[in-house]
Design an enzyme around this catalytic site. Structure first.
Site, PDB file in Angstrom:
ATOM      1  CG  HIS A  84      -0.283  -0.253   2.506  1.00  0.00           C
ATOM      2  ND1 HIS A  84       0.075  -1.526   2.903  1.00  0.00           N
ATOM      3  CD2 HIS A  84       0.130   0.574   3.499  1.00  0.00           C
ATOM      4  CE1 HIS A  84       0.655  -1.473   4.083  1.00  0.00           C
ATOM      5  NE2 HIS A  84       0.712  -0.196   4.466  1.00  0.00           N
ATOM      6  CG  HIS A 112       0.970   5.250   4.090  1.00  0.00           C
ATOM      7  ND1 HIS A 112       0.134   5.198   5.190  1.00  0.00           N
ATOM      8  CD2 HIS A 112       1.673   4.093   4.099  1.00  0.00           C
ATOM      9  CE1 HIS A 112       0.350   4.053   5.842  1.00  0.00           C
ATOM     10  NE2 HIS A 112       1.278   3.371   5.200  1.00  0.00           N
TER      11      HIS A 112
HETATM   12  P1  5GP Z   1       1.506   0.378   7.328  1.00  0.00           P
HETATM   13  O1  5GP Z   1       1.719   0.661   8.783  1.00  0.00           O
HETATM   14  O2  5GP Z   1       1.483  -1.109   7.059  1.00  0.00           O
HETATM   15  O3  5GP Z   1       2.403   1.132   6.419  1.00  0.00           O
HETATM   16  O4  5GP Z   1       0.066   0.928   6.982  1.00  0.00           O
HETATM   17  C1  5GP Z   1      -1.108   0.201   7.183  1.00  0.00           C
HETATM   18  C2  5GP Z   1      -2.159   1.198   7.486  1.00  0.00           C
HETATM   19  O5  5GP Z   1      -3.432   0.591   7.366  1.00  0.00           O
HETATM   20  C3  5GP Z   1      -2.073   1.730   8.908  1.00  0.00           C
HETATM   21  O6  5GP Z   1      -1.740   3.106   8.868  1.00  0.00           O
HETATM   22  C4  5GP Z   1      -3.444   1.483   9.480  1.00  0.00           C
HETATM   23  O7  5GP Z   1      -3.939   2.547  10.244  1.00  0.00           O
HETATM   24  C5  5GP Z   1      -4.280   1.248   8.243  1.00  0.00           C
HETATM   25  N1  5GP Z   1      -5.416   0.402   8.488  1.00  0.00           N
HETATM   26  C6  5GP Z   1      -5.420  -0.765   9.186  1.00  0.00           C
HETATM   27  N2  5GP Z   1      -6.661  -1.279   9.208  1.00  0.00           N
HETATM   28  C7  5GP Z   1      -7.448  -0.430   8.500  1.00  0.00           C
HETATM   29  C8  5GP Z   1      -8.838  -0.441   8.181  1.00  0.00           C
HETATM   30  O8  5GP Z   1      -9.590  -1.333   8.534  1.00  0.00           O
HETATM   31  N3  5GP Z   1      -9.290   0.605   7.440  1.00  0.00           N
HETATM   32  C9  5GP Z   1      -8.472   1.607   7.008  1.00  0.00           C
HETATM   33  N4  5GP Z   1      -9.029   2.592   6.281  1.00  0.00           N
HETATM   34  N5  5GP Z   1      -7.157   1.641   7.302  1.00  0.00           N
HETATM   35  C10 5GP Z   1      -6.654   0.636   8.052  1.00  0.00           C
END
Ligand code: 5GP
Length: 187
Positions: A173, A175
């Site tokens: 993903h 951001h």
């Molecule tokens: P990472 O930390 O892996 O770079 O980003 C994953 C992101 O997914 C996190 O910032 C977290 O807040 C987001 N996230 C996790 N679960 C959900 C969800 O159910 N819905 C949404 N919209 N974001 C989520």
């Protein structure tokens, strides 16, 4: 461009800077979770913009607990979002890409851009030549999101790769962040 197993890719677009891409070895966590206090600016993009040093610790904890299933290919919460089994605030969608608002936004605009078909892309570090098209589509979708959100003049695209970079969901993903003055270096 080499990407190490625990790294963060940051793409910045500032009208003044004009930088395109940088691959950064992550030695510690990251732009939005190193304990930086974020000033909340008036905005119209999100009412859920949270300012807290606590977020840093939460993200590290989430990443460490996700490490147990890191990169196993197990289904993630994003599969449910793609299948619309759980709700999300969708900003952009096409055949290959889904973009929806981050549940814990770190900026007035904070959107996650994901491939609908993971195809082994649990993390950027697993990218193969067959993924080149979808990687381009994700970047292009990020630009469309920035345009739709009115932040085309200044936004940032971040990929957290691996536990050291606080990746917590093992479905690639991007951001997309903006709507406030972003700091550099990120932390
Ligand atoms: P990472 O930390 O892996 O770079 O980003 C994953 C992101 O997914 C996190 O910032 C977290 O807040 C987001 N996230 C996790 N679960 C959900 C969800 O159910 N819905 C949404 N919209 N974001 C989520």
């Amino acid at each position: 461009m080499a990407v190490t197993s625990s790294s963060m890719l940051l793409l910045r677009n500032f009208s003044t800077a004009g930088r395109v891409a940088q691959s950064v070895r992550a030695t510690s966590r990251i732009c939005f979770s190193t304990g930086e206090l974020i000033r909340v600016l008036p905005h119209t993009h999100s009412t859920r913009f949270i300012s807290s040093t606590r977020a840093a610790h939460n993200e590290e904890a989430a990443a460490k607990s996700a490490a147990a299933v890191a990169d196993t290919g197990a289904p993630t919460i994003f599969d449910k979002i793609i299948a619309k089994e759980i709700p999300s605030d969708i900003v952009y969608e096409d055949e290959n890409v889904l973009a929806f608002r981050e549940i814990n936004p770190q900026a007035p605009v904070h959107v996650l851009v994901i491939p609908k078909l993971r195809d082994g892309l649990t993390m950027l570090g697993n990218a193969e030549p067959r993924h080149v098209d979808v990687l381009g589509q994700l970047l292009h979708a990020s630009k469309i999101v920035a345009e739709k959100e009115g932040i085309l003049d200044g936004f940032r695209v971040v990929i957290n790769n691996g536990v050291e970079a606080c990746q917590s969901v093992y479905h690639l993903h991007l951001h997309v962040l903006g709507g406030r003055q972003l700091k550099w270096p990120p932390g």
